[in-house]
Design a protein around this motif. Structure first.
Motif, PDB file in Angstrom:
ATOM      1  N   ILE B  96       0.815  -1.218   0.000  1.00 50.78           N
ATOM      2  CA  ILE B  96       0.000   0.000   0.000  1.00 50.78           C
ATOM      3  C   ILE B  96       0.851   1.271   0.000  1.00 50.78           C
ATOM      4  O   ILE B  96       0.373   2.326  -0.383  1.00 50.78           O
ATOM      5  N   ASP B 129      -0.458  -6.982  -5.007  1.00 49.05           N
ATOM      6  CA  ASP B 129      -1.679  -7.550  -4.455  1.00 49.05           C
ATOM      7  C   ASP B 129      -1.300  -8.479  -3.298  1.00 49.05           C
ATOM      8  O   ASP B 129      -0.237  -9.082  -3.322  1.00 49.05           O
ATOM      9  N   PHE B 130      -2.166  -8.564  -2.289  1.00 47.05           N
ATOM     10  CA  PHE B 130      -1.942  -9.575  -1.245  1.00 47.05           C
ATOM     11  C   PHE B 130      -3.276 -10.118  -0.778  1.00 47.05           C
ATOM     12  O   PHE B 130      -4.281  -9.423  -0.811  1.00 47.05           O
ATOM     13  N   TRP B 131      -3.295 -11.381  -0.388  1.00 50.23           N
ATOM     14  CA  TRP B 131      -4.528 -12.056   0.036  1.00 50.23           C
ATOM     15  C   TRP B 131      -4.137 -13.298   0.817  1.00 50.23           C
ATOM     16  O   TRP B 131      -2.961 -13.606   0.936  1.00 50.23           O
ATOM     17  N   HIS B 132      -5.146 -13.981   1.378  1.00 47.35           N
ATOM     18  CA  HIS B 132      -4.823 -15.238   2.053  1.00 47.35           C
ATOM     19  C   HIS B 132      -5.618 -16.369   1.440  1.00 47.35           C
ATOM     20  O   HIS B 132      -6.656 -16.162   0.809  1.00 47.35           O
ATOM     21  N   TRP B 142      -0.494 -16.517   3.673  1.00 46.50           N
ATOM     22  CA  TRP B 142      -0.629 -15.206   3.033  1.00 46.50           C
ATOM     23  C   TRP B 142       0.144 -15.253   1.729  1.00 46.50           C
ATOM     24  O   TRP B 142       1.206 -15.878   1.664  1.00 46.50           O
ATOM     25  N   ILE B 201     -10.230  12.270   8.089  1.00 42.30           N
ATOM     26  CA  ILE B 201     -10.397  10.813   8.134  1.00 42.30           C
ATOM     27  C   ILE B 201      -9.019  10.147   8.100  1.00 42.30           C
ATOM     28  O   ILE B 201      -8.092  10.625   7.442  1.00 42.30           O
ATOM     29  N   ILE B 203      -7.744   6.403   7.309  1.00 45.46           N
ATOM     30  CA  ILE B 203      -8.136   5.069   6.857  1.00 45.46           C
ATOM     31  C   ILE B 203      -7.154   4.053   7.423  1.00 45.46           C
ATOM     32  O   ILE B 203      -5.945   4.190   7.235  1.00 45.46           O
ATOM     33  N   VAL B 204      -7.679   3.062   8.131  1.00 42.72           N
ATOM     34  CA  VAL B 204      -6.809   2.025   8.681  1.00 42.72           C
ATOM     35  C   VAL B 204      -7.144   0.704   8.002  1.00 42.72           C
ATOM     36  O   VAL B 204      -8.307   0.313   7.925  1.00 42.72           O
ATOM     37  N   THR B 205      -6.126   0.069   7.460  1.00 40.38           N
ATOM     38  CA  THR B 205      -6.301  -1.197   6.754  1.00 40.38           C
ATOM     39  C   THR B 205      -5.512  -2.281   7.494  1.00 40.38           C
ATOM     40  O   THR B 205      -4.694  -1.962   8.368  1.00 40.38           O
ATOM     41  N   PRO B 206      -5.708  -3.546   7.116  1.00 41.87           N
ATOM     42  CA  PRO B 206      -4.893  -4.612   7.720  1.00 41.87           C
ATOM     43  C   PRO B 206      -3.400  -4.404   7.455  1.00 41.87           C
ATOM     44  O   PRO B 206      -2.567  -4.952   8.162  1.00 41.87           O
ATOM     45  N   TYR B 210      -3.600   4.214   5.714  1.00 43.51           N
ATOM     46  CA  TYR B 210      -3.434   4.542   4.292  1.00 43.51           C
ATOM     47  C   TYR B 210      -3.821   5.988   4.029  1.00 43.51           C
ATOM     48  O   TYR B 210      -4.924   6.421   4.389  1.00 43.51           O
ATOM     49  N   GLU B 212      -2.758   9.345   0.952  1.00 45.81           N
ATOM     50  CA  GLU B 212      -2.063   9.619  -0.292  1.00 45.81           C
ATOM     51  C   GLU B 212      -1.357  10.971  -0.210  1.00 45.81           C
ATOM     52  O   GLU B 212      -1.895  11.915   0.373  1.00 45.81           O
ATOM     53  N   CYS B 236      -6.937  11.894   1.945  1.00 48.88           N
ATOM     54  CA  CYS B 236      -7.599  10.611   1.709  1.00 48.88           C
ATOM     55  C   CYS B 236      -7.829  10.494   0.199  1.00 48.88           C
ATOM     56  O   CYS B 236      -7.812  11.502  -0.519  1.00 48.88           O
TER      57      CYS B 236
END
Lengths: 290, 290
Positions: B96, B129-132, B142, B201, B203-206, B210, B212, B236
């Motif tokens: 990110i 990209d990331f995912w599990h 992961w 604001i 923004i909090v992600t895993p 985040y 810009e 944001c």
């Protein structure tokens, strides 16, 4: 609303030549017979670059294109400010929607990049940026930076920072949104009138409303989601980032929850004409949400 | 907080070879002597791809890399779920934040793309990209998709949509954020703790917070803005889109206004340690705002 065809016109590959604007019109490569921009507030699908504007700059893969309007019809001198309507609004809209624009060069344009006579279709470009400036004439002109499809935007060339107060030696950006619109994405955004299905916000810009089509299950490798309306949500950029990073997820009863706290964020806003595929929401919860 | 060096290490160009992990460590190309990921929650700067994980896939310019953890130290079998901490959190953060990741391949990896012996530095990649997923072992792993810098992400290859319910034949996305972090951008975002200077604001992600970095006056052609803290705002994504399209502008007394209605949107949130260059705000009002 005019029916526009974005992208290549079948039978007219890059390099196709035309003797005059009438032939170009009949081919459907550039419909207007006079105007340099084929566009309206729904978007622009083609332009002709032929040296009609003193402020145009043609670098080949990058074109700084001047908008239309404000010229004296006889002398073609700039005699008034240009406004963001008609073709100008179309190019701005194509910029934020990511529509490809067919570029045709005419013999009157830049010597290095233009045909010696007639007109030539030179492929698809994207409108990377738009702004206004005072033209050589002293009047406001709208300007559009177009970058040939498949070419790296020079604004992405370099990410070195020297921290000085001088203009950056080479072009740099810290973030660039590359929008590639599909018919499916466009349809879903229009259904929701560009309002975010999570928070309801509708961002309105000088180039029209802005929303993002978020695939619930990513397309292509490795997720192999389908490119269908049921797999797309209309989101604001903030909720798109949150959804893609797994910060939020959507339950089968449409409750939107924060992945980190499990708090309820809200309820997904739905439309009777937009059936969401709940299997894709299952996939997102199983693979993307925390 | 570990001091990480993102990007190339001077003296070790692409193709540099190393006999063992100790040499790699001493070169600074990949610091840990055991772990495959050099990273923590601030980001990851390098990985070693050496076949240690059964779920890794190496396609050359694209690597599907498995996170760390959950392996039995003796048998290296997957015996537990992986979690998004340590190196895994680092790769997510680099995704990110747009940090480049040095990729080193070891002899144990994919036969086609790995060196016959020892280790080889293969250049910078971005975490696209990331995912599990459930790995072959049945435990959660992961996964990270890395794309070589300068190569087109195959997920951007094709924007054709056939509208069918089948998985898209080729990879497609409708929007992709390409983040190129600079030291200046990073600094401004940290100063504001990733909270938007317009709406507040955060923004909090895993993968962490985040925000810009928005250049007030664009870098490079045609705007030639300076790459300095004074020319950057922490926004944001929603307010970044609105600022870049000229939907909002900022007056010299920090009032934020809607360009279309002239309504007051709010007041820019400032920090005593972040001096904003008002000349750049003038430029934005004169050239970008409506």
């Amino acid at each position: 609303m005019p029916e526009r065809t974005y992208g290549e016109i079948t039978g007219f590959p890059i390099g196709s030549t035309f003797n005059n604007r009438r032939e170009l019109h009949e081919a459907g490569v550039h419909r207007p017979t006079q105007a340099g921009i084929s566009g309206g507030k729904d978007g622009a699908d083609s332009i002709v670059v032929s040296g009609g504007y003193e402020d145009d700059e043609d670098f080949g893969h990058v074109i700084i294109y001047t908008g239309q309007g404000g010229q004296d019809p006889d002398t073609r001198e700039q005699i008034a400010d240009q406004v963001l309507t008609h073709g100008n609004a179309g190019l701005a809209r194509s910029s934020i929607e990511g529509h490809p624009v067919r570029v045709v060069r005419g013999a009157g344009g830049d010597a290095e990049h233009s045909p010696a006579s007639g007109l030539r279709y030179d492929g698809l470009y994207r409108v990377a940026d738009f702004w206004h400036a005072t033209g050589r004439s002293g009047f406001r002109v709208w300007r559009f930076r177009l970058v040939a499809d498949g070419e790296t935007d020079p604004a992405l060339d370099n990410d070195q920072s020297d921290g000085s107060d001088e203009p950056a030696a080479r072009a740099q950006v810290t973030i660039q949104r590359i929008v590639r619109n599909t018919a499916v994405a466009q349809h879903v955004k229009e259904l929701h009138r560009h309002a975010c299905q999570i928070c309801g916000i509708r961002i309105v810009t000088p180039a029209g409303p802005y929303a993002e089509a978020a695939h619930i299950r990513g397309l292509g490798k490795p997720h192999h989601g389908p490119d269908t309306r049921g797999n797309v949500l209309c989101l604001c950029p903030n909720h798109h980032v949150m959804f893609d990073t797994g910060a939020i997820y959507i339950e089968s009863d449409w409750t939107v929850r924060d992945s980190l706290t499990n708090d309820v964020v809200g309820k997904l806003r739905r439309s009777p004409s937009h059936a969401i595929d709940v299997r894709q929401l299952d996939y997102h919860r199983e693979h993307i949400a925390l």
